[in-house]
Design a protein around this motif. Structure first.
Motif, PDB file in Angstrom:
ATOM      1  N   ILE A  88      71.187  54.138   3.167  1.00 14.98           N
ATOM      2  CA  ILE A  88      69.849  54.679   3.398  1.00 14.98           C
ATOM      3  C   ILE A  88      69.030  54.651   2.111  1.00 14.98           C
ATOM      4  CG2 ILE A  88      68.590  56.785   3.985  1.00 14.98           C
ATOM      5  CD1 ILE A  88      70.891  57.456   5.911  1.00 14.98           C
ATOM      6  N   VAL A  89      69.654  55.037   1.006  1.00 10.51           N
ATOM      7  CA  VAL A  89      68.959  54.980  -0.282  1.00 10.51           C
ATOM      8  C   VAL A  89      68.600  53.539  -0.625  1.00 10.51           C
ATOM      9  CG1 VAL A  89      69.170  55.434  -2.757  1.00 10.51           C
ATOM     10  CG2 VAL A  89      70.058  57.095  -1.108  1.00 10.51           C
ATOM     11  N   GLY A  90      69.495  52.600  -0.304  1.00 16.28           N
ATOM     12  CA  GLY A  90      69.188  51.193  -0.523  1.00 16.28           C
ATOM     13  C   GLY A  90      67.965  50.743   0.263  1.00 16.28           C
ATOM     14  N   GLN A  91      67.816  51.213   1.502  1.00 18.84           N
ATOM     15  CA  GLN A  91      66.631  50.887   2.297  1.00 18.84           C
ATOM     16  C   GLN A  91      65.375  51.456   1.648  1.00 18.84           C
ATOM     17  OE1 GLN A  91      68.139  52.553   6.073  1.00 18.84           O
ATOM     18  NE2 GLN A  91      67.907  50.511   6.964  1.00 18.84           N
ATOM     19  N   ALA A 145      66.490  65.132   3.048  1.00 14.53           N
ATOM     20  CA  ALA A 145      66.471  65.857   1.775  1.00 14.53           C
ATOM     21  C   ALA A 145      67.356  65.201   0.720  1.00 14.53           C
ATOM     22  CB  ALA A 145      66.892  67.312   1.997  1.00 14.53           C
ATOM     23  N   LEU A 146      68.567  64.802   1.093  1.00 18.43           N
ATOM     24  CA  LEU A 146      69.480  64.188   0.122  1.00 18.43           C
ATOM     25  C   LEU A 146      68.910  62.886  -0.407  1.00 18.43           C
ATOM     26  CD1 LEU A 146      72.238  64.166  -1.308  1.00 18.43           C
ATOM     27  CD2 LEU A 146      73.156  62.955   0.673  1.00 18.43           C
ATOM     28  N   ALA A 147      68.361  62.069   0.485  1.00 17.99           N
ATOM     29  CA  ALA A 147      67.774  60.796   0.050  1.00 17.99           C
ATOM     30  C   ALA A 147      66.567  61.027  -0.851  1.00 17.99           C
ATOM     31  CB  ALA A 147      67.378  59.961   1.263  1.00 17.99           C
ATOM     32  N   ALA A 148      65.770  62.058  -0.540  1.00 18.50           N
ATOM     33  CA  ALA A 148      64.597  62.361  -1.351  1.00 18.50           C
ATOM     34  C   ALA A 148      64.995  62.787  -2.756  1.00 18.50           C
ATOM     35  CB  ALA A 148      63.764  63.453  -0.679  1.00 18.50           C
ATOM     36  N   LEU A 160      66.436  59.768  -8.817  1.00 14.62           N
ATOM     37  CA  LEU A 160      67.537  59.784  -9.780  1.00 14.62           C
ATOM     38  C   LEU A 160      68.115  58.388  -9.990  1.00 14.62           C
ATOM     39  CD1 LEU A 160      69.421  63.054  -8.727  1.00 14.62           C
ATOM     40  CD2 LEU A 160      68.009  62.704 -10.755  1.00 14.62           C
ATOM     41  N   VAL A 161      68.327  57.646  -8.908  1.00 16.54           N
ATOM     42  CA  VAL A 161      68.897  56.301  -9.070  1.00 16.54           C
ATOM     43  C   VAL A 161      67.877  55.359  -9.694  1.00 16.54           C
ATOM     44  CG1 VAL A 161      70.529  56.622  -7.179  1.00 16.54           C
ATOM     45  CG2 VAL A 161      68.302  55.592  -6.690  1.00 16.54           C
ATOM     46  N   ARG A 162      66.606  55.568  -9.377  1.00 16.90           N
ATOM     47  CA  ARG A 162      65.570  54.738 -10.025  1.00 16.90           C
ATOM     48  C   ARG A 162      65.517  55.003 -11.521  1.00 16.90           C
ATOM     49  NH1 ARG A 162      60.638  55.186  -5.583  1.00 16.90           N
ATOM     50  NH2 ARG A 162      61.141  53.270  -4.427  1.00 16.90           N
ATOM     51  N   GLU A 165      67.346  49.151  -8.664  1.00 17.03           N
ATOM     52  CA  GLU A 165      66.159  48.623  -7.989  1.00 17.03           C
ATOM     53  C   GLU A 165      66.457  48.127  -6.584  1.00 17.03           C
ATOM     54  OE1 GLU A 165      64.569  45.600 -10.487  1.00 17.03           O
ATOM     55  OE2 GLU A 165      63.974  46.992 -12.085  1.00 17.03           O
ATOM     56  N   THR A 166      67.719  47.798  -6.300  1.00 22.39           N
ATOM     57  CA  THR A 166      68.112  47.318  -4.984  1.00 22.39           C
ATOM     58  C   THR A 166      69.428  47.969  -4.585  1.00 22.39           C
ATOM     59  OG1 THR A 166      69.347  45.425  -5.859  1.00 22.39           O
ATOM     60  CG2 THR A 166      66.997  45.086  -5.381  1.00 22.39           C
ATOM     61  N   PHE A 167      69.800  47.805  -3.333  1.00 19.84           N
ATOM     62  CA  PHE A 167      71.063  48.355  -2.840  1.00 19.84           C
ATOM     63  C   PHE A 167      72.264  47.856  -3.633  1.00 19.84           C
ATOM     64  CE2 PHE A 167      74.470  48.098   0.572  1.00 19.84           C
ATOM     65  CZ  PHE A 167      74.837  49.433   0.459  1.00 19.84           C
ATOM     66  N   PRO A 168      72.363  46.543  -3.937  1.00 25.27           N
ATOM     67  CA  PRO A 168      73.523  46.084  -4.739  1.00 25.27           C
ATOM     68  C   PRO A 168      73.581  46.696  -6.129  1.00 25.27           C
ATOM     69  CG  PRO A 168      72.511  44.232  -3.602  1.00 25.27           C
ATOM     70  CD  PRO A 168      71.587  45.398  -3.437  1.00 25.27           C
TER      71      PRO A 168
END
Length: 460
Positions: free
Chosen positions: A11-14, A32-35, A40-42, A47-50
């Motif tokens: 989902i975060v990858g999308q 909420a978790l994805a938000a 944080l991952v950015r 930048e992408t799922f991989p």
């Protein structure tokens, strides 16, 4: 990565790809978790799922768990300094929170938001503060945007407030009670934040209609869906290890003391809430071990309160000089038991079948699948391997195969495309034996009792 973690990671990858969050009450939880995870991952360069890694994703629940620990500092005014200090230490070191606060699942953030509702809600009810009421509404919105089980907690909080009023306040309202302005502020903040998150900041308004379907889906899921457990499951889970029974016994003493006093303290309200919540979760057939994290918040506070109460009783009956060495020895033994359980369950045997927290945990064997494909592709001079996955439930394979650019997923019975490698369930392997003629299989464990086959071209 657990299957649930892999789904959340996808989902975060999308979202990294620019797609809005699409709330699906059938097989997804709230946004909420994805938000929380997305920025944080950015910030860590994804930048992408991989690009995603386990560490980048698991930073979100780890931070949520850390905030929960810090919130015990904000709870000192309500529960006292010594109990909050002990409770914070228990939350930071005991095996259950340490294990699941590093899983990329919704529970750590959910528990943080729940604690926020309790702290700000209590202050709003007793201080008539619109700001604190708005904060309570926002925390409640985070709970709902985290998991649909928020409705159980809302019911438990409301029921606890009713019991607290008639048992502890003898039918009288709270000392001050929330003003109309405070109630309005709580409702507005709840609706605004919930709407922003579920519609993904206005990009998917269909989520509001989907949210109405969450209740029947939640009720259907509560029936078990393969996760049925007996009424006493959580008690058995929480009393395991060297430290479990000790902490639960202390918590039981603390709850008993809070209810027996029949005063208007926050401990009394929390005791009613904890008991109602335990009964609700125990009655529902659907049970998973990470849901027990919801109990850990009251358990730590009541265990700490009981320990402080025992110290005060002992110090009154004996001199402090005599009581201190005894409590130091008992504290050291308790700390050693907790440390031993945490070491075994979190660091030594995190995915072992004997670990009660490792529920449907992905086998370490599966982590070797990409390396095996890379080695076979190198031997066959295949620069960009084409991989076809045929399985009714392919998760968490999308996570482990995310670095390959040519991966397709098919359900058994569908016409799969041509590929250099096939990954199938044992049943699908038998179903596609004509297509797989000339390929040789290799077994990989996915989780307990679940295997897949990697089919690679047989040597000529």
């Amino acid at each position: 990565m657990h299957t649930d973690e892999a789904v959340n990671a996808y989902i975060v990858g999308q979202l990294l790809a620019g797609e809005p969050f699409v709330y699906d009450p059938h097989d997804r939880h709230g946004p909420a978790l994805a938000a929380l995870a997305l920025p944080l991952v950015r910030a860590q360069g994804a930048e992408t799922f991989p690009d995603l890694t386990e560490q980048e994703l698991r930073l979100a629940p780890a931070l949520a768990g850390s905030v929960t620990i810090l919130l015990f500092g904000a709870a000192v005014e309500l529960f006292g300094f010594a109990p909050c200090l002990i409770a914070a230490l228990l939350f930071a070191s005991a095996p259950l929170p340490v294990y699941y606060d590093r899983f990329f699942i919704h529970e750590p953030l959910f528990v943080t938001a729940t604690f926020g509702v309790i702290l700000s809600g209590w202050r709003a009810c007793n201080g008539r503060s619109a700001g604190r009421a708005a904060l309570a509404g926002a925390c409640a919105a985070l709970m709902l945007a985290g998991k649909e089980t928020a409705v159980l907690h809302f019911f438990a909080l409301a029921a606890a407030a009713a019991v607290f009023r008639f048992w502890n306040l003898r039918g009288e309202p709270f000392a001050a009670g929330p003003r109309t302005k405070a109630v309005f502020a709580a409702v507005v903040s709840f609706l605004l934040l919930s709407g922003m998150l579920f519609t993904w900041f206005g990009r998917n308004w269909k989520a509001l209609a989907a949210l109405l379907q969450a209740v029947p889906d939640f009720l259907a899921r509560a029936g078990g869906e393969g996760h049925q457990k007996p009424f006493w499951y959580y008690g058995q889970l929480l009393t395991g290890g060297w430290s479990g029974a000790m902490l639960l016994a202390l918590a039981g003493i603390g709850i008993f003391q809070a209810i027996r006093k029949r005063d208007a303290s926050p401990y009394a309200f929390l005791a009613h809430y904890a008991l109602i919540l335990v009964v609700l979760y125990s009655l529902i057939p659907y049970k998973t071990p990470w849901l027990a994290l919801n109990f850990w918040l009251p358990i730590t506070l009541f265990a700490a309160a009981a320990a402080v109460s025992l110290w005060r009783t002992t110090a009154r009956r004996f001199t402090p000089r005599a009581a201190i060495p005894v409590f130091c020895i008992l504290g050291a033994l308790a700390a050693a038991a907790i440390a031993g359980d945490t070491r075994q369950r979190v660091f030594i045997h995190p995915s072992d079948e004997t670990n009660p927290y490792a529920y449907a945990q992905t086998s370490e064997d599966l982590a070797g699948l990409p390396a095996e494909i890379d080695e076979l592709a190198r031997r066959g001079t295949i620069k960009s391997p084409r991989i076809a996955v045929i399985a009714s439930d392919p998760w968490p394979l999308p996570w482990y195969l995310r670095h390959y650019s040519q991966v397709g997923f098919w359900q058994p019975g569908q016409q799969a495309g041509d590929a250099d490698f096939y990954v199938t369930s044992p049943e699908a392997g038998e179903q596609y034996k004509d297509r797989l003629r000339g390929f040789r299989p290799e077994f990989f464990g996915v989780r307990r009792g679940v295997f897949i086959l990697l089919w690679s071209p047989a040597p000529q």
